[in-house]
Design an enzyme around this catalytic site. Sequence first.
Site, mmCIF file in Angstrom:
data_model
loop_
_atom_site.group_PDB
_atom_site.id
_atom_site.type_symbol
_atom_site.label_atom_id
_atom_site.label_comp_id
_atom_site.label_asym_id
_atom_site.label_seq_id
_atom_site.Cartn_x
_atom_site.Cartn_y
_atom_site.Cartn_z
ATOM 1 N N LYS A 75 -5.306 -10.695 -5.544
ATOM 2 C CA LYS A 75 -6.440 -11.231 -4.793
ATOM 3 C C LYS A 75 -7.691 -10.382 -5.028
ATOM 4 O O LYS A 75 -7.582 -9.190 -5.345
ATOM 5 C CB LYS A 75 -6.110 -11.340 -3.303
ATOM 6 C CG LYS A 75 -6.067 -10.037 -2.535
ATOM 7 C CD LYS A 75 -6.106 -10.303 -1.024
ATOM 8 C CE LYS A 75 -6.300 -8.999 -0.269
ATOM 9 N NZ LYS A 75 -6.677 -9.144 1.118
ATOM 10 N N LYS A 126 -11.721 -5.604 -1.641
ATOM 11 C CA LYS A 126 -12.766 -4.569 -1.536
ATOM 12 C C LYS A 126 -12.355 -3.306 -2.268
ATOM 13 O O LYS A 126 -13.183 -2.581 -2.781
ATOM 14 C CB LYS A 126 -12.993 -4.188 -0.070
ATOM 15 C CG LYS A 126 -13.573 -5.257 0.791
ATOM 16 C CD LYS A 126 -13.974 -4.653 2.132
ATOM 17 C CE LYS A 126 -13.821 -5.628 3.270
ATOM 18 N NZ LYS A 126 -12.479 -5.612 3.877
ATOM 19 N N LYS A 181 0.819 -1.217 0.000
ATOM 20 C CA LYS A 181 0.000 0.000 0.000
ATOM 21 C C LYS A 181 0.853 1.268 0.000
ATOM 22 O O LYS A 181 0.393 2.319 -0.441
ATOM 23 C CB LYS A 181 -0.972 -0.015 1.182
ATOM 24 C CG LYS A 181 -2.014 -1.130 0.997
ATOM 25 C CD LYS A 181 -3.195 -1.043 1.923
ATOM 26 C CE LYS A 181 -4.212 -2.120 1.526
ATOM 27 N NZ LYS A 181 -5.289 -2.328 2.431
HETATM 28 N N1 AQP Z 1 -9.485 -12.622 -1.846
HETATM 29 C C1 AQP Z 1 -9.576 -13.206 -0.661
HETATM 30 N N2 AQP Z 1 -9.571 -14.553 -0.562
HETATM 31 C C2 AQP Z 1 -9.670 -15.170 0.637
HETATM 32 N N3 AQP Z 1 -9.812 -14.506 1.798
HETATM 33 C C3 AQP Z 1 -9.835 -13.162 1.758
HETATM 34 N N4 AQP Z 1 -9.958 -12.223 2.719
HETATM 35 C C4 AQP Z 1 -9.936 -10.983 2.148
HETATM 36 N N5 AQP Z 1 -9.783 -11.110 0.816
HETATM 37 C C5 AQP Z 1 -9.730 -12.442 0.533
HETATM 38 C C6 AQP Z 1 -10.104 -12.526 4.130
HETATM 39 O O1 AQP Z 1 -11.178 -11.750 4.646
HETATM 40 C C7 AQP Z 1 -10.864 -11.405 5.993
HETATM 41 C C8 AQP Z 1 -11.118 -9.954 6.213
HETATM 42 O O2 AQP Z 1 -10.251 -9.166 5.498
HETATM 43 P P1 AQP Z 1 -10.198 -7.611 5.803
HETATM 44 O O3 AQP Z 1 -11.406 -6.953 5.315
HETATM 45 O O4 AQP Z 1 -9.939 -7.351 7.227
HETATM 46 O O5 AQP Z 1 -8.926 -7.159 5.046
HETATM 47 P P2 AQP Z 1 -8.321 -7.540 3.676
HETATM 48 O O6 AQP Z 1 -7.760 -8.922 3.706
HETATM 49 O O7 AQP Z 1 -7.346 -6.436 3.361
HETATM 50 O O8 AQP Z 1 -9.570 -7.496 2.687
HETATM 51 P P3 AQP Z 1 -9.716 -6.721 1.366
HETATM 52 O O9 AQP Z 1 -11.014 -7.115 0.769
HETATM 53 O O10 AQP Z 1 -8.513 -6.910 0.487
HETATM 54 O O11 AQP Z 1 -9.842 -5.204 1.848
HETATM 55 P P4 AQP Z 1 -9.071 -3.916 1.354
HETATM 56 O O12 AQP Z 1 -9.190 -3.893 -0.130
HETATM 57 O O13 AQP Z 1 -9.804 -2.769 2.012
HETATM 58 O O14 AQP Z 1 -7.643 -4.022 1.842
HETATM 59 C C9 AQP Z 1 -9.437 -11.835 6.290
HETATM 60 O O15 AQP Z 1 -9.446 -13.032 7.062
HETATM 61 C C10 AQP Z 1 -8.880 -12.091 4.929
HETATM 62 O O16 AQP Z 1 -7.905 -13.108 4.952
#
Ligand code: AQP
Length: 347
Positions: A210, A213, A114
Amino acid sequence: MTFTQRVFSGIKPSGDLHLGNYLGAIRRFVPLQDTHETLYCVVDMHAITVWQDPVDLKRWTYEIAAAYIAAGLDPRKSIIFNQSQVVEHAELGWIFNCVARVGWMSRMTQFKDKAGGEGGENSEQVSLGLYAYPSLMAADILLYKATAVPVGDDQKQHLELTRDIAKKFNHDYKKQIKALGGKGDFFPVPETLATGPAMRVKSLKDGSKKMSKSDASDMSTIYMMDDADLIAKKIKRATTDADALPSEAAGLAGRAEAENLVGIYASLSNRSVDDVLGEFGGQGWGVFKPALADLSVAVLAPIADEMKRLVSDRGEMDNILRDGAARARTIAEPVMAGVRDIVGFVR
Ligand code: AQP
């Protein structure tokens, strides 16, 4: 029922929930409530490490709590709450900022991603909170002396850092812990909880990224609230190669996008990849993609309907989150009182 193991996990309200959050996290949380004491948090303080519109932050907070319940978490069995309602998270996070080393944080790949790589080219633009994120995550887990944490592959490095913080706190304050009557370590060293095959859902447009969001392209991501037509459209337009599906998992090597779609199918249907390929091997995408769209809708639509019903009743959602926070505090307060005494704060 009393359990010997305690689980903590959370999701940050930084966007609409997607299939990766569901398969990698939420769905795995559900069976644990029958074998462990479980706390599932909406980690709103983590969300603001990146700018969030306050109106969206609230909406997403309710949405995640609703998704937990709609996917099968029972608020009587699991403690469901949002992080900012239990202020001890922030207090312990600060103490852990003073336990963790700058070098540890600098090695975190999520921060480097990031903040723009090794050199942190973008570091003038990112918040200090984003850098310290892993010590707040350690506080989330250790505030409840959680012993097991179900997280996706992408969070394993942060959990390793939580373990290092627990060990360093126990070591640095060993004398005080003993002087206050402690018989061993104050914090347990939590384990990653393996719950089924590791599943990292990838972007529908790029199999090396991956599903996330914050992806700029909506077509890369299946959101839990997408309707049936949109899910079918996104899957139809998902990037694939021109080859037919192989008959066994080994044939997916080097085909990241194909591997992702088959993995999603296997996960949604609780089947192995080999089993799915036993059915679809030799078929083209024209057959597989509509089947995947139908399956995705069959699993996600009832959850989305229930989420919509739940979020429309804010009063009830507030009650659930307030009750969860009160129950969380009954665990957190004595732990935090112990930490204050160990550190030497006058109270
Ligand atoms: N693509 C993914 N595949 C499997 N597991 C995933 N998780 C997130 N993306 C995937 C799991 O969801 C949980 C919560 O994640 P988070 O919202 O706390 O943070 P993150 O992993 O950073 O999720 P995002 O969607 O990628 O958010 P942004 O874009 O805002 O950074 C975790 O257990 C994660 O492993």
